[in-house]
Design an enzyme around this catalytic site. Sequence first.
Site, PDB file in Angstrom:
ATOM      1  N   THR A  99       8.406  -4.130  -5.137  1.00  0.00           N
ATOM      2  CA  THR A  99       8.939  -3.550  -6.457  1.00  0.00           C
ATOM      3  C   THR A  99      10.171  -3.301  -6.319  1.00  0.00           C
ATOM      4  O   THR A  99      11.224  -3.192  -7.158  1.00  0.00           O
ATOM      5  CB  THR A  99       7.947  -2.598  -6.750  1.00  0.00           C
ATOM      6  OG1 THR A  99       6.740  -3.005  -6.882  1.00  0.00           O
ATOM      7  CG2 THR A  99       8.423  -2.055  -8.115  1.00  0.00           C
ATOM      8  N   THR A 175       5.033  -1.347  -1.433  1.00  0.00           N
ATOM      9  CA  THR A 175       4.323  -0.194  -1.079  1.00  0.00           C
ATOM     10  C   THR A 175       3.138  -0.645  -0.671  1.00  0.00           C
ATOM     11  O   THR A 175       2.412   0.295   0.282  1.00  0.00           O
ATOM     12  CB  THR A 175       4.511   0.665  -2.188  1.00  0.00           C
ATOM     13  OG1 THR A 175       3.814   0.352  -3.642  1.00  0.00           O
ATOM     14  CG2 THR A 175       5.747   1.144  -2.346  1.00  0.00           C
ATOM     15  N   ASP A 176       2.472  -1.534  -1.255  1.00  0.00           N
ATOM     16  CA  ASP A 176       1.012  -1.485  -1.096  1.00  0.00           C
ATOM     17  C   ASP A 176       0.480  -1.718   0.517  1.00  0.00           C
ATOM     18  O   ASP A 176      -0.422  -1.209   1.068  1.00  0.00           O
ATOM     19  CB  ASP A 176       0.225  -2.681  -1.911  1.00  0.00           C
ATOM     20  CG  ASP A 176       0.333  -2.414  -3.368  1.00  0.00           C
ATOM     21  OD1 ASP A 176       0.529  -1.235  -3.627  1.00  0.00           O
ATOM     22  OD2 ASP A 176      -0.054  -3.242  -4.094  1.00  0.00           O
ATOM     23  N   LYS A 254      -0.683   5.556   1.473  1.00  0.00           N
ATOM     24  CA  LYS A 254      -0.538   5.608  -0.006  1.00  0.00           C
ATOM     25  C   LYS A 254      -1.508   6.214  -0.473  1.00  0.00           C
ATOM     26  O   LYS A 254      -2.717   5.623  -0.450  1.00  0.00           O
ATOM     27  CB  LYS A 254      -0.179   4.194  -0.326  1.00  0.00           C
ATOM     28  CG  LYS A 254       0.323   4.005  -1.852  1.00  0.00           C
ATOM     29  CD  LYS A 254       0.691   2.534  -2.268  1.00  0.00           C
ATOM     30  CE  LYS A 254       1.105   2.529  -3.786  1.00  0.00           C
ATOM     31  NZ  LYS A 254       1.285   1.095  -4.227  1.00  0.00           N
TER      32      LYS A 254
END
Length: 439
Positions: A99, A175-176, A254
């Site tokens: 992202t 980020t995942d 996360k």
Amino acid sequence: MLEGYRGKLASLLVSKGIDIGDKIRVKKGNLEVEGILFPSFSKYDDILVIKMDNGYNIGLKIDGDEIYLVCKKSVAENKETKGGEKSRGEVKIISTGGTIVSKIEYETGAVKPALTTEDILEYLPQIREIADIDAEVLFSILSENMKPEYWTKIAEETKRALDEGSKGVVIAHGTDTMTYTASALAFSFSQMTGPVVMVGSQRSSDRPSSDSPINLYSSVLLAKKSPFAEVSVLMHGESSDTYTLAHRAVKTRKMHTSRRDAFQSINDIPLAKVKWKNNEIVMMRNDFRPRGNHNTLDSKFDTRVFLLYYYPGMDTSFLETIRDKVKGIIIAGTGLGHTSEEFEPYFRSMTKDGIFIGMTSQCLFGRVNMNVYTTGRKLQNAGVVPLGDLLPETALVKLMWVLAHTNDVEEVRKMMLKNLAGEFNFRHSEQLFPRWYHE
């Protein structure tokens, strides 16, 4: 390069000597807007995109000659040495996708990985004021498409940058799965001359509430000036824009799908707080690995592993299906480290065949203790190894790395229980729980 601009608007910008990243002023009747010119991703030819000083992006329809150049971006794109060659950057940015290097496709509302690293630098010319930047696009993928073989390539490029004199390396990543890659790099480097900062964003660069600019700015500052030489994950430390936190790679999770402060240190405290507004780095612990004088890399991974997330009523028969395909299993068990007793004979048979089986907890906070209840003791007798406060995904990546270096099951056990990169915290306190971040 006026990316995305076409027709009369592009010609107007060229005639005024305006480039992406320049500060401009737009006057439309009683409205006056000032900000940095951004690339345009609109399907219309007359929409100008500006990032204002408050961090919000706006799109303005341009009808005539109402654009004015305020100042050129503050630092030149390419700094050159006396010999005319491009100088090496103090900080190397390696883009892998995600992202933080994505844009909105306004026609569908989808987020797509489309921007190059240089585009990010156009978005945030301020980072050139704190460090000379080199940039490289290694991959342009969403993080769910990351693979262990890519971890090795990222590690090799990171070592090359540090060997060539970069003070630190910033890796832009989705980020995942960022904590998987961060853990892989942490186990791969036993010594480093500077920090490796994994950075991402929850909201793409062209959204008004994007966390990308602050995260990227903070990561460059940290890469250049931090005293530690470890792999960290840097993201927002709270939902507003006050500060960012650098978490130790192997202790990070996360914890939210969309909040900007989604990342937390688990059973640990962060390495540092970055107060980006005044370029201040506040170290939050003193047991960090300091900058060294050389870089030692060993980035091999064996993917013949399996993450077993236990649930009530789970069928044991699938173990027979996978036993010939794996060399190790990490269990995310319940509570202190359990599965149903039905698994015990299967685990016993597999460990006798040389398959390593390690136990972590779905609870995340706290540590496994398989001596408290009968089930835990039975599983240990079957060869299941309790892995303390290791996070399930960290344990999985560590097992991949360990299995690539030894086939001896006892040596695998010893290495899995050895604290290689700060993945174990042997002392927990109240401040390690989630509420600590917001006190």
